[in-house]
Design an enzyme around this catalytic site. Structure first.
Site, PDB file in Angstrom:
ATOM      1  N   ASP A  78       0.974  -1.189  -0.046  1.00 37.81           N
ATOM      2  CA  ASP A  78       0.307   0.034  -0.061  1.00 37.81           C
ATOM      3  C   ASP A  78       0.830   1.267   0.162  1.00 37.81           C
ATOM      4  O   ASP A  78       0.374   2.393  -0.719  1.00 37.81           O
ATOM      5  CB  ASP A  78      -1.042  -0.098   1.040  1.00 37.81           C
ATOM      6  N   ASP A 120      -1.030  -5.140   4.196  1.00 35.21           N
ATOM      7  CA  ASP A 120      -2.551  -4.843   4.478  1.00 35.21           C
ATOM      8  C   ASP A 120      -3.583  -5.766   4.087  1.00 35.21           C
ATOM      9  O   ASP A 120      -4.629  -5.886   5.124  1.00 35.21           O
ATOM     10  CB  ASP A 120      -2.473  -3.527   3.880  1.00 35.21           C
ATOM     11  N   LYS A 121      -3.877  -6.079   3.023  1.00 32.80           N
ATOM     12  CA  LYS A 121      -4.982  -7.079   2.601  1.00 32.80           C
ATOM     13  C   LYS A 121      -4.810  -8.378   2.299  1.00 32.80           C
ATOM     14  O   LYS A 121      -5.669  -9.135   2.117  1.00 32.80           O
ATOM     15  CB  LYS A 121      -5.197  -6.393   1.029  1.00 32.80           C
ATOM     16  N   GLU A 444      -6.600   4.584  -0.421  1.00 35.15           N
ATOM     17  CA  GLU A 444      -6.532   5.149   0.716  1.00 35.15           C
ATOM     18  C   GLU A 444      -6.225   6.771   0.641  1.00 35.15           C
ATOM     19  O   GLU A 444      -5.290   7.166  -0.384  1.00 35.15           O
ATOM     20  CB  GLU A 444      -5.192   4.457   1.504  1.00 35.15           C
ATOM     21  N   SER A 470      -5.230   5.025   5.210  1.00 38.82           N
ATOM     22  CA  SER A 470      -4.096   4.218   5.635  1.00 38.82           C
ATOM     23  C   SER A 470      -4.113   4.151   7.205  1.00 38.82           C
ATOM     24  O   SER A 470      -4.448   5.110   7.899  1.00 38.82           O
ATOM     25  CB  SER A 470      -2.784   4.759   5.269  1.00 38.82           C
TER      26      SER A 470
END
Length: 555
Positions: A78, A120-121, A444, A470
């Site tokens: 990200d 993150d994902k 984000e 974020s």
């Protein structure tokens, strides 16, 4: 065993022939087949070391009596994807990760799965696949990055660099000072060192009961993570033997408790999206109002970057997530301490020996930062289906903010406006058409929020969006406004100069325009043309649901 589907009987002779070609020996055909779902990728610092983790996991699985088969998923960094078209792929990558893992797990009938996520994902995508397939599973993440350090010993993180860009553009920092931060903020492999989305989710995995104590805070460079892998492999074989599956562990009470830890640690707002998506895979209906109910009974105990200068490593040395969970166990009604976990024991049994060793980093229940949690769901005529704010990262002096809207139809326009000095004290920056459908991909807004902070406007300007933030964002930043602009939500009709009132204690966000004026503006509205008309993002924008349901894909 589940894997008997591909290895038992005369009809499976061709399958066994292929398994032999893959290295499976005759005596191994009767052992459990274990998928090792890895996410090793060179370009992501949080994942560049996971090839070594997978080797440790496979050896541990063999020693525990299983036969490991490694496979990989995609991933998006990200931070690297931030501020350009790449960010539109970030949230959608979660669905690809989930679908890809499901595909490999079900096509090959694994008896269990050892998941190795980090950033993150990837963690939520893998957990969604685990719950969807309902195959016995354990998780060991890659671990957080060590914090960077200034010459005078102050912690740095990736957020320091983003905010440094804002400080430089407003003349508050020299190019040399920014370069020094750039070169020292991210010193090792691992997920970014603050309580950003990756570390929020990896900490929540401990409370969810799908990972062992230490998963969220043991740094990536520590040998202790290798021991975590070895221990998890043993637990996985026990889960298979006892047929304990993810949906036995993930219940509505588990989701409550995940949000409770989120509140106690002031986790990323993205955890709301991901935890709702996980609940969806478990076929659990979870109302947003329930999150506020959890917040009312859980104090805010631990402020981590970006809400403070403390890193995840600091939290680990203060007792870790386990010490926070134990503290919550001692608050009547805060969590459900008897829930089962991957150890076969309750969440309380997992943490009963944990202790807070530094009550400056982790506060005790009788001395919280706030008696209520660090996340809030806001409702009002601007967000009928809800919006989210990380109240723990808002200056405590800000309780109510009322200001005039300055409206942008994209993140890029907003960034330019902030950099040009168009955004001034008293403004509510509105960034719209950046939701799951409109973005597409719900990008984000770290660059604009960091620019606002860097220009010294963190307590003087609010930012609201149908996009998301974020975990490194801070300030009066309200995201996930639902319905989004692309679906004709109220945010689509805000005009420059409209008054907007944000009331944090009462969890409301109100657009101070008459109902008659709103109805007038809504007349003749038509859905905008999609920004992307081919490829994955075009398909995603047609199938994705709203943020208030986790941004999952419609079937």
């Amino acid at each position: 065993m589940r894997s008997d589907m591909i290895k038992k009987g005369i009809d499976r002779a061709p399958h066994r022939s292929l398994l032999r070609a893959a290295g499976v020996k005759e005596e191994e055909m009767d052992k459990p087949f274990i998928g090792v779902c890895n996410s090793y990728i060179d370009i992501i610092p949080g994942h560049m070391h996971l090839n070594k983790f997978a080797e440790v996991a496979k050896e541990a699985i063999r020693e525990a009596g299983g036969i490991p088969f490694e496979f990989n998923t995609i991933g998006v960094d990200d931070g690297i994807a931030m501020g350009h078209i790449g960010m539109r792929y970030s949230l959608p990558s979660r669905e690809i990760i989930c679908d890809a893992a499901e595909t490999v797990i079900n096509a090959h009938w694994f008896d269990g799965v050892f998941f190795i996520p980090n950033c993150d994902k990837i963690t939520p995508g893998m957990l969604m696949a685990s719950v969807r397939t309902n195959v016995p599973s354990v998780f060991v993440s890659g671990g957080p990055m060590e914090a960077g350090r200034t010459k005078d010993g102050k912690n740095l993180s990736l957020a320091s660099v983003f905010e440094g860009v804002g400080a430089f553009s407003s003349g508050k920092m020299t190019r040399e000072e920014l370069l020094e931060i750039e070169q020292t903020a991210c010193p090792t492999c691992g997920s970014c060192s603050g309580m950003f989305t990756a570390n929020s989710m990896n900490s929540l995995m401990e409370m969810l009961g799908m990972a062992l104590p230490g998963n969220g805070t043991i740094v990536a460079t520590s040998e202790a993570r290798h021991q975590l892998i070895k221990d998890a492999a043993k637990h996985l074989m026990n889960l298979i033997e006892k047929d304990i599956r993810p949906r036995d562990i993930i219940t509505k009470e588990t989701i409550d408790d995940a949000f409770a830890l989120d509140m106690a640690m002031g986790g990323s707002t993205n955890t709301v999206l991901h935890t709702l998506a996980i609940a969806n895979e478990a076929e659990i209906e979870y109302d947003l109002n329930r999150i506020n109910e959890v917040a009312e009974r859980v104090p805010y105990l631990c402020k981590i970057s970006p809400a403070s200068d403390y890193s995840m490593d600091d939290v680990h040395h203060a007792g870790g997530v386990a010490a926070i969970i134990k503290e919550l166990c001692e608050i009547d009604g805060a969590i459900h301490p008897d829930r089962i976990t991957i150890t076969g024991k309750s969440i309380y049994e997992n943490v009963k020996d944990a202790e807070i060793t530094d009550d400056v980093v982790i506060r005790r229940k009788d001395n919280p930062y706030s008696p209520v949690g660090g996340l809030s769901i806001l409702f009002g005529n601007l967000a009928p289906n809800g919006a989210v704010i990380k109240v723990g990262a808002v200056d405590p002096s800000i309780q109510i903010f009322e200001g005039e809207a300055i409206v942008y139809n994209s993140q890029e326009e907003a960034q330019q406006g902030i950099n040009n000095g168009d955004v001034r004290e008293g403004h509510v920056v509105v960034i719209r058409y950046e939701g799951p459908k409109g973005g597409p991909g719900m990008p984000e807004m770290l660059a604009p929020t960091s620019a606002i902070i860097g220009r010294g406007l963190g307590t003087k300007v609010a930012l609201i969006t149908d996009g998301r933030f974020s975990g490194a964002s801070r300030g009066i930043s309200i995201g996930h406004i639902s319905p989004e602009a692309a679906e004709g939500g109220p945010i689509a009709f805000i005009e420059n100069g409209d008054k907007i009132r944000i009331d944090l204690p009462n969890r409301t966000i109100e657009w101070l325009v008459s109902d008659e004026e709103i109805a007038k503006r809504q007349e003749g509205w038509t859905e905008p043309e999609p920004k992307v008309k081919k490829g994955y993002l075009a398909r995603y924008s047609k199938l994705v649901t709203s943020a208030n349901t986790g941004g999952v894909m419609k079937i």
